[in-house]
Write a protein that holds these residues in place. Structure first.
Motif, PDB file in Angstrom:
ATOM      1  N   GLU A   1       0.813  -1.220   0.000  1.00  0.00           N
ATOM      2  CA  GLU A   1       0.000   0.000   0.000  1.00  0.00           C
ATOM      3  C   GLU A   1       0.849   1.273   0.000  1.00  0.00           C
ATOM      4  OE1 GLU A   1      -2.597  -0.177   3.343  1.00  0.00           O
ATOM      5  OE2 GLU A   1      -3.154  -2.267   2.984  1.00  0.00           O
ATOM      6  N   ASP A   2       1.854   1.319   0.870  1.00  0.00           N
ATOM      7  CA  ASP A   2       2.679   2.522   1.017  1.00  0.00           C
ATOM      8  C   ASP A   2       4.081   2.088   1.446  1.00  0.00           C
ATOM      9  OD1 ASP A   2       3.929   4.905   1.685  1.00  0.00           O
ATOM     10  OD2 ASP A   2       2.152   5.776   2.634  1.00  0.00           O
ATOM     11  N   ALA A   3       4.986   1.970   0.469  1.00  0.00           N
ATOM     12  CA  ALA A   3       6.341   1.481   0.753  1.00  0.00           C
ATOM     13  C   ALA A   3       7.108   2.435   1.670  1.00  0.00           C
ATOM     14  CB  ALA A   3       7.106   1.271  -0.554  1.00  0.00           C
ATOM     15  N   VAL A   4       6.866   3.727   1.532  1.00  0.00           N
ATOM     16  CA  VAL A   4       7.559   4.704   2.377  1.00  0.00           C
ATOM     17  C   VAL A   4       7.136   4.528   3.830  1.00  0.00           C
ATOM     18  CG1 VAL A   4       7.844   7.162   2.903  1.00  0.00           C
ATOM     19  CG2 VAL A   4       7.891   6.388   0.523  1.00  0.00           C
ATOM     20  N   GLU A   5       5.819   4.454   4.068  1.00  0.00           N
ATOM     21  CA  GLU A   5       5.317   4.287   5.436  1.00  0.00           C
ATOM     22  C   GLU A   5       5.823   2.976   6.040  1.00  0.00           C
ATOM     23  OE1 GLU A   5       1.040   4.362   7.786  1.00  0.00           O
ATOM     24  OE2 GLU A   5       1.153   3.430   5.807  1.00  0.00           O
ATOM     25  N   ALA A   6       5.785   1.884   5.247  1.00  0.00           N
ATOM     26  CA  ALA A   6       6.220   0.580   5.753  1.00  0.00           C
ATOM     27  C   ALA A   6       7.700   0.588   6.119  1.00  0.00           C
ATOM     28  CB  ALA A   6       5.943  -0.496   4.705  1.00  0.00           C
ATOM     29  N   SER A   7       8.527   1.224   5.279  1.00  0.00           N
ATOM     30  CA  SER A   7       9.967   1.266   5.574  1.00  0.00           C
ATOM     31  C   SER A   7      10.255   2.112   6.807  1.00  0.00           C
ATOM     32  CB  SER A   7      10.738   1.807   4.362  1.00  0.00           C
ATOM     33  OG  SER A   7      10.343   3.131   4.035  1.00  0.00           O
ATOM     34  N   ILE A   8       9.489   3.179   7.010  1.00  0.00           N
ATOM     35  CA  ILE A   8       9.641   4.006   8.215  1.00  0.00           C
ATOM     36  C   ILE A   8       9.288   3.180   9.456  1.00  0.00           C
ATOM     37  CG2 ILE A   8       8.692   5.994   9.473  1.00  0.00           C
ATOM     38  CD1 ILE A   8       8.401   7.384   6.727  1.00  0.00           C
ATOM     39  N   MET A   9       8.225   2.393   9.356  1.00  0.00           N
ATOM     40  CA  MET A   9       7.849   1.509  10.465  1.00  0.00           C
ATOM     41  C   MET A   9       8.957   0.510  10.748  1.00  0.00           C
ATOM     42  SD  MET A   9       3.857   0.641   9.692  1.00  0.00           S
ATOM     43  CE  MET A   9       2.584   1.900   9.714  1.00  0.00           C
ATOM     44  N   MET A  10       9.564  -0.029   9.684  1.00  0.00           N
ATOM     45  CA  MET A  10      10.674  -0.979   9.860  1.00  0.00           C
ATOM     46  C   MET A  10      11.816  -0.341  10.643  1.00  0.00           C
ATOM     47  SD  MET A  10      11.215  -3.091   6.302  1.00  0.00           S
ATOM     48  CE  MET A  10      12.631  -3.959   6.982  1.00  0.00           C
ATOM     49  N   VAL A  11      12.218   0.842  10.221  1.00  0.00           N
ATOM     50  CA  VAL A  11      13.354   1.523  10.849  1.00  0.00           C
ATOM     51  C   VAL A  11      13.120   1.713  12.347  1.00  0.00           C
ATOM     52  CG1 VAL A  11      14.614   3.714  10.979  1.00  0.00           C
ATOM     53  CG2 VAL A  11      14.148   2.675   8.747  1.00  0.00           C
ATOM     54  N   HIS A  12      11.929   2.162  12.711  1.00  0.00           N
ATOM     55  CA  HIS A  12      11.673   2.512  14.111  1.00  0.00           C
ATOM     56  C   HIS A  12      11.190   1.339  14.959  1.00  0.00           C
ATOM     57  CE1 HIS A  12      12.364   6.829  13.758  1.00  0.00           C
ATOM     58  NE2 HIS A  12      11.764   6.778  12.584  1.00  0.00           N
ATOM     59  N   THR A  13      10.743   0.254  14.331  1.00  0.00           N
ATOM     60  CA  THR A  13      10.199  -0.876  15.092  1.00  0.00           C
ATOM     61  C   THR A  13      11.173  -2.044  15.185  1.00  0.00           C
ATOM     62  OG1 THR A  13       7.987  -0.263  14.308  1.00  0.00           O
ATOM     63  CG2 THR A  13       8.228  -2.428  15.314  1.00  0.00           C
ATOM     64  N   PHE A  14      11.889  -2.323  14.091  1.00  0.00           N
ATOM     65  CA  PHE A  14      12.744  -3.511  14.047  1.00  0.00           C
ATOM     66  C   PHE A  14      14.080  -3.317  14.749  1.00  0.00           C
ATOM     67  CE2 PHE A  14      10.861  -5.522   9.937  1.00  0.00           C
ATOM     68  CZ  PHE A  14       9.589  -5.400  10.467  1.00  0.00           C
ATOM     69  N   ASN A  15      14.434  -2.088  15.081  1.00  0.00           N
ATOM     70  CA  ASN A  15      15.735  -1.792  15.686  1.00  0.00           C
ATOM     71  C   ASN A  15      15.538  -1.270  17.108  1.00  0.00           C
ATOM     72  OD1 ASN A  15      17.496  -1.987  13.060  1.00  0.00           O
ATOM     73  ND2 ASN A  15      15.799  -0.648  12.513  1.00  0.00           N
ATOM     74  N   LYS A  16      16.086  -1.977  18.072  1.00  0.00           N
ATOM     75  CA  LYS A  16      15.888  -1.613  19.478  1.00  0.00           C
ATOM     76  C   LYS A  16      16.809  -0.475  19.926  1.00  0.00           C
ATOM     77  CE  LYS A  16      13.009  -5.023  19.759  1.00  0.00           C
ATOM     78  NZ  LYS A  16      11.559  -4.744  19.707  1.00  0.00           N
ATOM     79  N   ASP A  17      17.984  -0.361  19.310  1.00  0.00           N
ATOM     80  CA  ASP A  17      18.958   0.656  19.716  1.00  0.00           C
ATOM     81  C   ASP A  17      18.567   2.003  19.112  1.00  0.00           C
ATOM     82  OD1 ASP A  17      21.208   2.313  20.121  1.00  0.00           O
ATOM     83  OD2 ASP A  17      22.586   0.609  20.061  1.00  0.00           O
ATOM     84  N   ARG A  18      18.008   2.888  19.924  1.00  0.00           N
ATOM     85  CA  ARG A  18      17.505   4.174  19.430  1.00  0.00           C
ATOM     86  C   ARG A  18      18.634   5.096  18.965  1.00  0.00           C
ATOM     87  NH1 ARG A  18      13.474   3.026  17.523  1.00  0.00           N
ATOM     88  NH2 ARG A  18      12.924   5.215  17.321  1.00  0.00           N
TER      89      ARG A  18
END
Length: 433
Positions: free
Chosen positions: A149-166
Protein backbone atom coordinates in the motif's frame (compact mmCIF):
# COMPACT_ATOMS: atom_id res chain seq x y z
CA UNK A 1 86.54 -37.45 -7.40
CA UNK A 2 87.09 -37.42 -11.18
CA UNK A 3 85.73 -40.94 -11.42
CA UNK A 4 82.64 -39.87 -9.38
CA UNK A 5 81.69 -37.13 -11.89
CA UNK A 6 82.28 -39.48 -14.84
CA UNK A 7 79.87 -42.02 -13.32
CA UNK A 8 77.21 -39.33 -12.93
CA UNK A 9 77.61 -38.27 -16.60
CA UNK A 10 77.23 -41.91 -17.75
CA UNK A 11 74.09 -42.31 -15.65
CA UNK A 12 72.51 -39.19 -17.17
CA UNK A 13 73.44 -40.28 -20.70
CA UNK A 14 71.94 -43.72 -20.09
CA UNK A 15 68.63 -42.33 -18.85
CA UNK A 16 68.33 -39.94 -21.81
CA UNK A 17 68.87 -42.73 -24.38
CA UNK A 18 65.17 -43.58 -24.47
CA UNK A 19 63.36 -46.87 -23.95
CA UNK A 20 65.33 -50.04 -24.33
CA UNK A 21 64.87 -52.70 -27.05
CA UNK A 22 65.35 -56.43 -27.25
CA UNK A 23 68.34 -57.55 -29.30
CA UNK A 24 66.14 -59.81 -31.43
CA UNK A 25 64.04 -56.97 -32.72
CA UNK A 26 64.77 -55.71 -36.22
CA UNK A 27 64.44 -52.29 -37.71
CA UNK A 28 66.59 -49.36 -38.46
CA UNK A 29 68.84 -47.85 -35.90
CA UNK A 30 67.66 -44.40 -36.94
CA UNK A 31 65.47 -42.56 -34.47
CA UNK A 32 61.74 -42.57 -35.21
CA UNK A 33 60.39 -39.21 -36.37
CA UNK A 34 56.86 -38.22 -35.27
CA UNK A 35 55.08 -35.88 -37.69
CA UNK A 36 53.34 -32.85 -36.12
CA UNK A 37 51.37 -30.27 -38.02
CA UNK A 38 51.88 -27.54 -35.41
CA UNK A 39 53.60 -26.61 -32.20
CA UNK A 40 53.10 -28.88 -29.21
CA UNK A 41 50.07 -27.89 -27.08
CA UNK A 42 50.63 -27.73 -23.34
CA UNK A 43 48.09 -29.55 -21.17
CA UNK A 44 45.89 -27.22 -18.98
CA UNK A 45 43.66 -28.18 -16.07
CA UNK A 46 39.97 -27.15 -16.27
CA UNK A 47 39.40 -23.55 -15.10
CA UNK A 48 38.26 -23.15 -11.49
CA UNK A 49 34.79 -21.88 -10.59
CA UNK A 50 36.23 -18.53 -9.53
CA UNK A 51 38.08 -18.18 -12.83
CA UNK A 52 34.89 -18.96 -14.73
CA UNK A 53 32.99 -16.26 -12.82
CA UNK A 54 35.77 -13.74 -13.41
CA UNK A 55 35.71 -14.58 -17.13
CA UNK A 56 31.94 -14.19 -17.29
CA UNK A 57 32.20 -10.80 -15.55
CA UNK A 58 34.89 -9.66 -17.98
CA UNK A 59 32.81 -10.75 -21.00
CA UNK A 60 29.80 -8.91 -19.55
CA UNK A 61 31.80 -5.68 -19.29
CA UNK A 62 33.16 -6.10 -22.82
CA UNK A 63 29.69 -6.65 -24.25
CA UNK A 64 28.27 -3.78 -22.21
CA UNK A 65 25.90 -6.06 -20.36
CA UNK A 66 25.09 -5.60 -16.62
CA UNK A 67 26.51 -8.20 -14.26
CA UNK A 68 23.88 -10.52 -12.86
CA UNK A 69 23.47 -10.12 -9.11
CA UNK A 70 21.59 -11.95 -6.42
CA UNK A 71 17.90 -11.15 -6.20
CA UNK A 72 16.68 -9.62 -2.90
CA UNK A 73 12.90 -10.07 -3.10
CA UNK A 74 10.67 -8.83 -0.32
CA UNK A 75 9.08 -12.28 -0.18
CA UNK A 76 12.43 -13.93 0.60
CA UNK A 77 13.22 -11.34 3.27
CA UNK A 78 9.75 -11.69 4.75
CA UNK A 79 10.07 -15.47 4.90
CA UNK A 80 13.45 -15.27 6.62
CA UNK A 81 12.21 -12.74 9.20
CA UNK A 82 9.10 -14.85 9.80
CA UNK A 83 11.23 -17.92 10.54
CA UNK A 84 13.40 -15.98 12.97
CA UNK A 85 10.39 -14.45 14.71
CA UNK A 86 8.61 -17.78 14.99
CA UNK A 87 11.68 -19.16 16.72
CA UNK A 88 11.68 -16.12 19.05
CA UNK A 89 7.96 -16.58 19.73
CA UNK A 90 8.52 -20.25 20.53
CA UNK A 91 11.22 -19.26 23.04
CA UNK A 92 8.87 -16.76 24.73
CA UNK A 93 6.11 -19.37 24.85
CA UNK A 94 8.54 -21.85 26.43
CA UNK A 95 9.44 -19.28 29.10
CA UNK A 96 5.77 -18.68 29.86
CA UNK A 97 5.24 -22.44 30.10
CA UNK A 98 8.08 -22.63 32.62
CA UNK A 99 6.36 -19.97 34.72
CA UNK A 100 3.11 -21.93 34.65
CA UNK A 101 4.98 -25.07 35.71
CA UNK A 102 6.60 -23.09 38.53
CA UNK A 103 3.27 -22.37 40.18
CA UNK A 104 2.08 -25.96 39.93
CA UNK A 105 2.73 -26.29 43.66
CA UNK A 106 0.29 -23.51 44.49
CA UNK A 107 -3.46 -23.84 44.90
CA UNK A 108 -4.06 -22.59 41.34
CA UNK A 109 -3.83 -25.55 38.94
CA UNK A 110 -6.91 -25.29 36.75
CA UNK A 111 -7.10 -22.19 34.46
CA UNK A 112 -10.82 -22.11 35.15
CA UNK A 113 -10.04 -20.82 38.65
CA UNK A 114 -7.92 -17.90 37.41
CA UNK A 115 -9.32 -14.39 37.77
CA UNK A 116 -8.25 -13.67 34.18
CA UNK A 117 -7.14 -16.12 31.49
CA UNK A 118 -4.02 -14.15 30.56
CA UNK A 119 -2.61 -10.88 29.26
CA UNK A 120 -3.64 -9.77 25.78
CA UNK A 121 -2.60 -7.06 23.35
CA UNK A 122 -4.12 -5.30 20.34
CA UNK A 123 -2.19 -4.75 17.11
CA UNK A 124 -2.61 -1.06 16.11
CA UNK A 125 -2.27 -1.98 12.40
CA UNK A 126 -4.78 -4.83 12.15
CA UNK A 127 -6.83 -4.63 15.36
CA UNK A 128 -6.10 -8.31 16.10
CA UNK A 129 -6.05 -9.52 19.71
CA UNK A 130 -2.73 -11.21 20.50
CA UNK A 131 -0.95 -13.00 23.31
CA UNK A 132 2.46 -11.80 24.47
CA UNK A 133 4.27 -14.45 22.42
CA UNK A 134 2.33 -13.62 19.24
CA UNK A 135 2.60 -9.84 19.17
CA UNK A 136 6.14 -9.37 17.75
CA UNK A 137 5.63 -11.81 14.87
CA UNK A 138 2.22 -10.39 14.01
CA UNK A 139 3.35 -6.76 13.98
CA UNK A 140 6.36 -7.47 11.76
CA UNK A 141 4.20 -9.38 9.29
CA UNK A 142 1.66 -6.54 9.29
CA UNK A 143 4.43 -4.04 8.50
CA UNK A 144 5.64 -6.13 5.55
CA UNK A 145 2.07 -6.24 4.24
CA UNK A 146 2.03 -2.42 4.25
CA UNK A 147 4.68 -2.35 1.49
CA UNK A 148 1.93 -3.14 -1.01
CA UNK A 149 0.00 0.00 0.00
CA UNK A 150 2.68 2.52 1.02
CA UNK A 151 6.34 1.48 0.75
CA UNK A 152 7.56 4.70 2.38
CA UNK A 153 5.32 4.29 5.44
CA UNK A 154 6.22 0.58 5.75
CA UNK A 155 9.97 1.27 5.57
CA UNK A 156 9.64 4.01 8.22
CA UNK A 157 7.85 1.51 10.46
CA UNK A 158 10.67 -0.98 9.86
CA UNK A 159 13.35 1.52 10.85
CA UNK A 160 11.67 2.51 14.11
CA UNK A 161 10.20 -0.88 15.09
CA UNK A 162 12.74 -3.51 14.05
CA UNK A 163 15.74 -1.79 15.69
CA UNK A 164 15.89 -1.61 19.48
CA UNK A 165 18.96 0.66 19.72
CA UNK A 166 17.51 4.17 19.43
CA UNK A 167 20.96 5.77 19.15
CA UNK A 168 21.78 3.67 16.07
CA UNK A 169 18.42 4.58 14.55
CA UNK A 170 19.06 8.29 15.09
CA UNK A 171 22.54 8.05 13.54
CA UNK A 172 21.19 6.26 10.45
CA UNK A 173 18.31 8.73 10.04
CA UNK A 174 20.75 11.68 10.30
CA UNK A 175 22.95 10.23 7.53
CA UNK A 176 19.97 9.53 5.25
CA UNK A 177 18.80 13.08 5.88
CA UNK A 178 22.25 14.32 4.79
CA UNK A 179 22.02 12.31 1.56
CA UNK A 180 18.65 13.85 0.70
CA UNK A 181 19.66 17.33 1.87
CA UNK A 182 22.68 17.29 -0.49
CA UNK A 183 20.50 16.18 -3.42
CA UNK A 184 17.93 18.91 -2.78
CA UNK A 185 20.66 21.58 -2.56
CA UNK A 186 22.51 20.28 -5.64
CA UNK A 187 19.84 18.61 -7.83
CA UNK A 188 22.04 18.55 -10.96
CA UNK A 189 25.18 17.16 -9.30
CA UNK A 190 25.44 13.50 -10.24
CA UNK A 191 27.81 12.62 -7.39
CA UNK A 192 25.17 13.45 -4.76
CA UNK A 193 22.64 11.09 -6.38
CA UNK A 194 24.86 8.03 -5.99
CA UNK A 195 25.43 6.09 -2.76
CA UNK A 196 28.28 3.56 -2.87
CA UNK A 197 27.14 0.63 -0.75
CA UNK A 198 30.69 -0.40 0.15
CA UNK A 199 31.29 3.04 1.64
CA UNK A 200 32.45 2.74 5.25
CA UNK A 201 29.84 5.18 6.63
CA UNK A 202 27.01 3.39 4.83
CA UNK A 203 28.25 -0.02 5.94
CA UNK A 204 28.66 0.91 9.62
CA UNK A 205 25.88 3.46 10.17
CA UNK A 206 23.12 2.83 7.64
CA UNK A 207 23.22 -0.79 6.51
CA UNK A 208 23.14 -2.06 10.11
CA UNK A 209 19.73 -0.44 10.66
CA UNK A 210 16.89 -2.58 9.28
CA UNK A 211 14.58 -0.71 6.92
CA UNK A 212 17.11 2.01 5.95
CA UNK A 213 17.78 0.58 2.49
CA UNK A 214 14.07 -0.09 1.98
CA UNK A 215 13.37 3.59 2.74
CA UNK A 216 15.96 4.81 0.23
CA UNK A 217 14.50 2.57 -2.46
CA UNK A 218 10.95 3.63 -1.55
CA UNK A 219 11.81 7.32 -2.17
CA UNK A 220 13.30 6.60 -5.61
CA UNK A 221 16.82 5.16 -5.31
CA UNK A 222 17.57 2.19 -7.58
CA UNK A 223 20.17 -0.54 -7.20
CA UNK A 224 22.68 -0.42 -10.11
CA UNK A 225 26.08 -2.06 -10.72
CA UNK A 226 28.59 0.60 -11.84
CA UNK A 227 32.25 0.56 -12.84
CA UNK A 228 34.62 2.16 -10.36
CA UNK A 229 37.74 3.92 -11.58
CA UNK A 230 40.87 1.95 -10.73
CA UNK A 231 38.94 -1.26 -10.00
CA UNK A 232 38.48 -4.30 -12.19
CA UNK A 233 35.23 -5.29 -10.49
CA UNK A 234 32.10 -3.15 -10.70
CA UNK A 235 30.21 -2.28 -7.47
CA UNK A 236 26.63 -1.84 -6.34
CA UNK A 237 25.30 1.71 -5.93
CA UNK A 238 21.95 3.17 -4.96
CA UNK A 239 21.25 5.79 -7.62
CA UNK A 240 18.50 8.41 -7.77
CA UNK A 241 17.58 8.74 -11.43
CA UNK A 242 15.06 11.57 -11.16
CA UNK A 243 15.76 15.05 -9.79
CA UNK A 244 12.78 17.19 -10.88
CA UNK A 245 11.54 19.74 -8.29
CA UNK A 246 8.24 17.96 -7.63
CA UNK A 247 9.93 14.60 -6.92
CA UNK A 248 12.44 16.28 -4.61
CA UNK A 249 9.64 17.93 -2.66
CA UNK A 250 7.94 14.56 -2.13
CA UNK A 251 11.30 13.14 -1.01
CA UNK A 252 11.72 15.89 1.58
CA UNK A 253 8.23 15.18 2.95
CA UNK A 254 9.12 11.48 3.24
CA UNK A 255 12.29 12.42 5.09
CA UNK A 256 10.25 14.46 7.57
CA UNK A 257 8.02 11.43 8.15
CA UNK A 258 11.09 9.28 8.82
CA UNK A 259 12.42 11.76 11.39
CA UNK A 260 9.05 11.89 13.19
CA UNK A 261 8.55 8.12 13.08
CA UNK A 262 7.74 6.09 16.19
CA UNK A 263 7.95 2.36 16.91
CA UNK A 264 4.79 0.34 16.27
CA UNK A 265 3.93 -1.34 19.55
CA UNK A 266 1.06 -3.62 20.49
CA UNK A 267 -1.27 -1.92 22.97
CA UNK A 268 -2.36 -3.67 26.14
CA UNK A 269 -5.97 -4.85 25.84
CA UNK A 270 -7.73 -4.00 29.11
CA UNK A 271 -10.09 -6.93 28.51
CA UNK A 272 -13.06 -5.27 30.30
CA UNK A 273 -15.33 -7.72 32.09
CA UNK A 274 -18.35 -7.27 34.31
CA UNK A 275 -19.56 -9.40 37.22
CA UNK A 276 -22.67 -9.54 39.35
CA UNK A 277 -22.43 -8.61 43.03
CA UNK A 278 -20.34 -11.26 44.78
CA UNK A 279 -18.65 -11.98 48.07
CA UNK A 280 -15.66 -13.26 46.04
CA UNK A 281 -14.84 -9.79 44.70
CA UNK A 282 -11.64 -9.66 46.73
CA UNK A 283 -10.43 -13.14 45.75
CA UNK A 284 -7.73 -12.97 43.05
CA UNK A 285 -5.82 -15.76 41.34
CA UNK A 286 -3.40 -14.40 38.75
CA UNK A 287 -1.63 -16.15 35.83
CA UNK A 288 2.22 -16.13 35.69
CA UNK A 289 2.31 -13.34 33.06
CA UNK A 290 1.50 -10.82 35.77
CA UNK A 291 4.81 -11.44 37.50
CA UNK A 292 8.13 -9.95 36.45
CA UNK A 293 9.88 -13.02 37.80
CA UNK A 294 11.72 -16.04 36.46
CA UNK A 295 10.39 -19.55 37.01
CA UNK A 296 12.84 -20.09 39.86
CA UNK A 297 11.85 -16.81 41.47
CA UNK A 298 8.18 -17.76 41.23
CA UNK A 299 8.88 -20.98 43.14
CA UNK A 300 10.68 -19.00 45.79
CA UNK A 301 7.73 -16.57 45.90
CA UNK A 302 5.39 -19.42 46.79
CA UNK A 303 7.70 -20.50 49.63
CA UNK A 304 7.92 -16.98 50.99
CA UNK A 305 4.15 -16.56 51.22
CA UNK A 306 4.07 -18.59 54.41
CA UNK A 307 6.63 -16.22 55.93
CA UNK A 308 4.60 -13.08 55.16
CA UNK A 309 2.53 -13.27 58.36
CA UNK A 310 5.66 -13.47 60.52
CA UNK A 311 7.17 -10.43 58.81
CA UNK A 312 4.12 -8.28 59.54
CA UNK A 313 4.64 -8.92 63.25
CA UNK A 314 8.28 -7.82 63.18
CA UNK A 315 9.25 -4.36 64.39
CA UNK A 316 10.42 -2.46 61.27
CA UNK A 317 11.30 1.19 60.68
CA UNK A 318 9.43 3.30 58.13
CA UNK A 319 12.46 3.28 55.78
CA UNK A 320 12.60 -0.53 55.95
CA UNK A 321 8.91 -0.79 55.08
CA UNK A 322 9.26 1.63 52.14
CA UNK A 323 12.22 -0.28 50.69
CA UNK A 324 10.30 -3.54 50.96
CA UNK A 325 7.24 -2.00 49.30
CA UNK A 326 9.37 -0.76 46.38
CA UNK A 327 10.86 -4.22 45.87
CA UNK A 328 7.37 -5.69 46.00
CA UNK A 329 6.06 -3.25 43.36
CA UNK A 330 8.87 -4.12 40.93
CA UNK A 331 7.79 -7.76 40.91
CA UNK A 332 4.79 -7.10 38.68
CA UNK A 333 4.38 -6.23 35.00
CA UNK A 334 0.59 -5.96 35.11
CA UNK A 335 -2.18 -5.40 37.61
CA UNK A 336 -5.77 -6.62 37.68
CA UNK A 337 -8.17 -3.99 39.03
CA UNK A 338 -11.81 -4.39 39.99
CA UNK A 339 -14.16 -1.49 40.62
CA UNK A 340 -17.26 -2.09 42.77
CA UNK A 341 -20.08 0.14 41.52
CA UNK A 342 -22.94 1.58 43.63
CA UNK A 343 -25.37 -1.10 42.37
CA UNK A 344 -22.99 -3.84 43.47
CA UNK A 345 -21.89 -4.83 39.97
CA UNK A 346 -18.14 -5.16 39.43
CA UNK A 347 -16.07 -3.83 36.53
CA UNK A 348 -12.71 -5.51 35.88
CA UNK A 349 -9.72 -4.58 33.68
CA UNK A 350 -6.02 -5.41 33.16
CA UNK A 351 -3.43 -2.60 33.25
CA UNK A 352 0.29 -2.12 32.99
CA UNK A 353 1.82 -1.77 36.44
CA UNK A 354 3.36 1.56 35.37
CA UNK A 355 0.19 3.01 33.79
CA UNK A 356 -0.77 6.37 35.22
CA UNK A 357 -3.83 6.72 37.45
CA UNK A 358 -5.46 8.77 34.68
CA UNK A 359 -5.50 5.64 32.47
CA UNK A 360 -7.61 3.87 35.09
CA UNK A 361 -10.05 6.80 35.30
CA UNK A 362 -10.41 6.88 31.50
CA UNK A 363 -11.11 3.14 31.44
CA UNK A 364 -13.94 3.62 33.95
CA UNK A 365 -15.34 6.60 32.01
CA UNK A 366 -15.38 4.60 28.78
CA UNK A 367 -17.38 1.83 30.51
CA UNK A 368 -20.17 4.02 31.95
CA UNK A 369 -23.23 5.52 30.32
CA UNK A 370 -22.68 8.76 32.25
CA UNK A 371 -18.91 8.55 32.38
CA UNK A 372 -18.57 12.26 31.70
CA UNK A 373 -19.93 13.00 35.18
CA UNK A 374 -17.34 13.53 37.99
CA UNK A 375 -16.72 10.48 40.20
CA UNK A 376 -14.29 9.17 42.78
CA UNK A 377 -12.30 5.93 43.15
CA UNK A 378 -11.38 4.82 46.64
CA UNK A 379 -8.51 2.38 47.29
CA UNK A 380 -8.41 -0.05 50.24
CA UNK A 381 -7.86 1.85 53.47
CA UNK A 382 -10.00 4.77 52.32
CA UNK A 383 -7.35 6.49 50.18
CA UNK A 384 -9.00 8.52 47.39
CA UNK A 385 -7.28 8.45 44.00
CA UNK A 386 -6.96 11.71 42.09
CA UNK A 387 -7.33 11.60 38.33
CA UNK A 388 -4.88 14.45 37.80
CA UNK A 389 -2.02 12.91 39.79
CA UNK A 390 0.95 11.76 37.74
CA UNK A 391 1.63 8.68 39.85
CA UNK A 392 1.80 5.18 38.36
CA UNK A 393 -0.52 2.43 39.57
CA UNK A 394 2.34 0.53 41.22
CA UNK A 395 3.40 3.72 43.02
CA UNK A 396 -0.08 3.85 44.53
CA UNK A 397 0.26 0.22 45.68
CA UNK A 398 -2.42 -0.88 43.20
CA UNK A 399 -0.55 -4.09 42.26
CA UNK A 400 -0.87 -6.95 41.55
CA UNK A 401 -4.66 -6.97 42.10
CA UNK A 402 -6.93 -4.59 44.02
CA UNK A 403 -10.64 -4.01 44.57
CA UNK A 404 -11.58 -0.29 44.36
CA UNK A 405 -14.81 1.40 45.32
CA UNK A 406 -16.64 3.75 42.95
CA UNK A 407 -18.73 6.69 44.11
CA UNK A 408 -20.19 9.70 42.38
CA UNK A 409 -18.88 13.12 43.26
CA UNK A 410 -20.96 14.89 45.93
CA UNK A 411 -22.12 17.45 43.35
CA UNK A 412 -24.00 14.81 41.30
CA UNK A 413 -24.73 12.22 44.03
CA UNK A 414 -28.33 13.36 44.45
CA UNK A 415 -29.09 13.15 40.73
CA UNK A 416 -27.52 9.73 40.01
CA UNK A 417 -28.42 6.80 42.21
CA UNK A 418 -26.25 4.18 40.49
CA UNK A 419 -23.45 3.88 37.99
CA UNK A 420 -24.95 2.37 34.86
CA UNK A 421 -22.58 0.29 32.75
CA UNK A 422 -22.89 0.43 28.99
CA UNK A 423 -25.30 -2.17 27.54
CA UNK A 424 -22.51 -3.93 25.64
CA UNK A 425 -20.81 -4.74 28.98
CA UNK A 426 -23.99 -5.70 30.81
CA UNK A 427 -24.89 -8.07 27.97
CA UNK A 428 -21.98 -10.35 28.91
CA UNK A 429 -22.12 -9.95 32.70
CA UNK A 430 -20.79 -13.00 34.58
CA UNK A 431 -20.82 -14.48 38.07
CA UNK A 432 -17.59 -14.57 40.05
CA UNK A 433 -16.62 -18.05 41.13
Amino acid sequence: MKKFFEDIKKDIKFKSAGPGKKLAEGGSSKPRVVQNSGPAKPHHAAPTEGAQKAGAAAMARIEGQPRPRAQTSQDAIRLQVKRELEAEAAAVAATEKEKITAVEGSSVKDPAFLSVTGVYFTCPLTGATLTKSEREVHIKEAIFMRFEEDAVEASIMMVHTFNKDREKVKAAVDIINKYIENICKNPTEEKYRKIKLSNKVFQEKVKTVEGSREFLQAVGFQSIMLDVEGQEESEEFLVLMEHDPEALEVMKESMDRLQRGEPVRAQLDHQPQTFRPSSNAMRFELPPEFYNLTAEELKREQQQKSEAVEKTNMLRTKAMREREEQRERRKYNYTLLRIRLPDGNILQGTFLAWDKVSVLFQFVRDSLVDGWQPFELVAPGGHKLREAQELALNECNLVPAVLLTFSWDAAVQADISAALLKPVLLKNIQTLG
